[in-house]
Design a protein around this motif. Sequence first.
Motif, short mmCIF file in Angstrom:
data_model
loop_
_atom_site.label_atom_id
_atom_site.label_comp_id
_atom_site.label_asym_id
_atom_site.label_seq_id
_atom_site.Cartn_x
_atom_site.Cartn_y
_atom_site.Cartn_z
N ARG A 113 -14.10 -26.93 -12.05
CA ARG A 113 -12.91 -26.72 -12.21
C ARG A 113 -11.95 -25.81 -13.25
NH1 ARG A 113 -7.21 -29.75 -10.63
NH2 ARG A 113 -5.56 -28.30 -11.15
N VAL A 118 -12.37 -20.90 -3.70
CA VAL A 118 -13.70 -22.07 -3.63
C VAL A 118 -15.11 -21.15 -3.35
CG1 VAL A 118 -14.27 -24.32 -2.50
CG2 VAL A 118 -11.48 -23.92 -2.73
N LEU A 121 -13.55 -34.19 -0.36
CA LEU A 121 -13.00 -33.82 -0.72
C LEU A 121 -11.95 -34.04 0.83
CD1 LEU A 121 -14.82 -30.65 1.51
CD2 LEU A 121 -13.75 -30.73 -1.31
N ALA A 134 -8.11 -33.83 -1.78
CA ALA A 134 -7.15 -32.98 -0.91
C ALA A 134 -6.50 -32.31 -1.64
CB ALA A 134 -7.27 -33.82 0.11
N PHE A 161 -6.37 -28.35 -3.08
CA PHE A 161 -6.13 -27.17 -2.30
C PHE A 161 -5.03 -27.07 -1.49
CE2 PHE A 161 -10.87 -29.75 -2.24
CZ PHE A 161 -11.31 -28.57 -2.51
N ARG A 162 -4.38 -28.47 -1.49
CA ARG A 162 -2.84 -28.27 -0.61
C ARG A 162 -2.49 -28.50 -1.45
NH1 ARG A 162 -4.76 -28.75 4.27
NH2 ARG A 162 -6.90 -29.96 4.87
N VAL A 198 -5.79 -20.35 -0.25
CA VAL A 198 -7.62 -20.94 -0.51
C VAL A 198 -7.78 -19.42 0.26
CG1 VAL A 198 -8.38 -22.31 -0.22
CG2 VAL A 198 -6.15 -23.13 -0.56
N ALA A 255 -12.80 -19.07 0.73
CA ALA A 255 -13.64 -19.68 0.24
C ALA A 255 -14.69 -18.67 0.50
CB ALA A 255 -13.92 -21.01 1.23
N TYR A 261 -16.81 -26.41 5.56
CA TYR A 261 -15.83 -26.69 4.78
C TYR A 261 -13.84 -25.89 4.88
CZ TYR A 261 -19.01 -30.37 3.13
OH TYR A 261 -20.18 -30.51 3.67
N SER A 262 -14.55 -25.36 5.70
CA SER A 262 -12.94 -24.20 5.57
C SER A 262 -11.29 -24.84 6.06
CB SER A 262 -13.61 -23.04 6.33
OG SER A 262 -13.12 -23.10 8.32
N ILE A 279 -11.09 -27.43 2.78
CA ILE A 279 -10.07 -26.77 2.00
C ILE A 279 -8.73 -26.64 2.02
CG2 ILE A 279 -12.60 -27.37 0.87
CD1 ILE A 279 -12.37 -24.09 1.31
N ASN A 280 -8.90 -26.37 3.08
CA ASN A 280 -7.10 -25.42 3.82
C ASN A 280 -7.08 -24.28 3.18
OD1 ASN A 280 -4.75 -25.57 4.89
ND2 ASN A 280 -4.14 -25.77 2.78
#
Length: 307
Positions: A13, A23, A70, A74, A77-78, A84, A86, A99-100, A103-104
């Motif tokens: 991070r 991400v 994830l 959550a 990302f949320r 966000v 990716a 994973y799109s 991870i929103n």
Amino acid sequence: MLIHSGEGFDVFRHDGASPYLLVTFNEVGRLGDGVWYWGQPIVEAHNISTIGIASRLRDWFRNPGIDRFLAEHADLFRNFPGDVVAVGYSMGAYGAIKYSRAINASTVVAICPQYTMDAAGMGDTRAPHKFFDPVLHRNMEPRREEMSGRIYVLHDPHYNNDLVHVRALAATGHQSVIPVAVPFADHEVQLLFTEGRALVELIEACRSGDKARIGAFIRATRKRWPLRASKAALATAGKRPVVAARIYANYPAAFRPIDLGALAHRVKGRMPDFAERLFTRAIELAPKVEQFKTAIAALRRSRGARA
């Protein structure tokens, strides 16, 4: 900052000042090592808020531990105040797509994505990919319900190995798979965006949703790309080897040893003298690479036999 390590992957991070959360997912050519994540130098130089997911394995992110992480985090990302994005290359592009939704992501920048490792699943009769694992990679295609946002798929439309993946991805039915052509870059499209602010500007263009802006940026970036000449020569060599030789003569500094070897292999049938010069130059630049020495020896034997 490393915030998770275990189960074959690391998560980092970086709290930056960007209006979006980036991400990133790494490629198979550089696996996670506990201190590195994809895009790290650019992220830190431009202070981009980032979560870096780095696989330690050649698994194409087929790791249930990532799914659990994830789901359990959550909020990373949320709860971010901006959108966000990716991004990933090759194996990492698959991860970014897969994973799109988890991870929103509202934007996905997928550079040369490998939609699947299972050649049979795409009707391909060639031998499986060297990293193909039938346990991990059967039925690995990202499902429509796993995908979210506008998914920009950067690829070389002349490089068939990637083009088949782009077509298969578009056929999933996800409403916002947007192919973006980057001609004459083959599977090294990501190298256009490793200097200066290029990756940042690519992300900003994709976030805008303006495909004309994206195309204009890529065209401008390609004109400045040091490898442009070598990629054009390689693309031309099969049908027009004389043109490829002319490009090399005009821009020799644009050719890395690997490009010299590849070009030599493509023209050796019709231009053996030129191919030998290319192999010789590759050996001068990379004397420890045995494959160039083996290739030039085989070429000389072949020419001697024909003579």
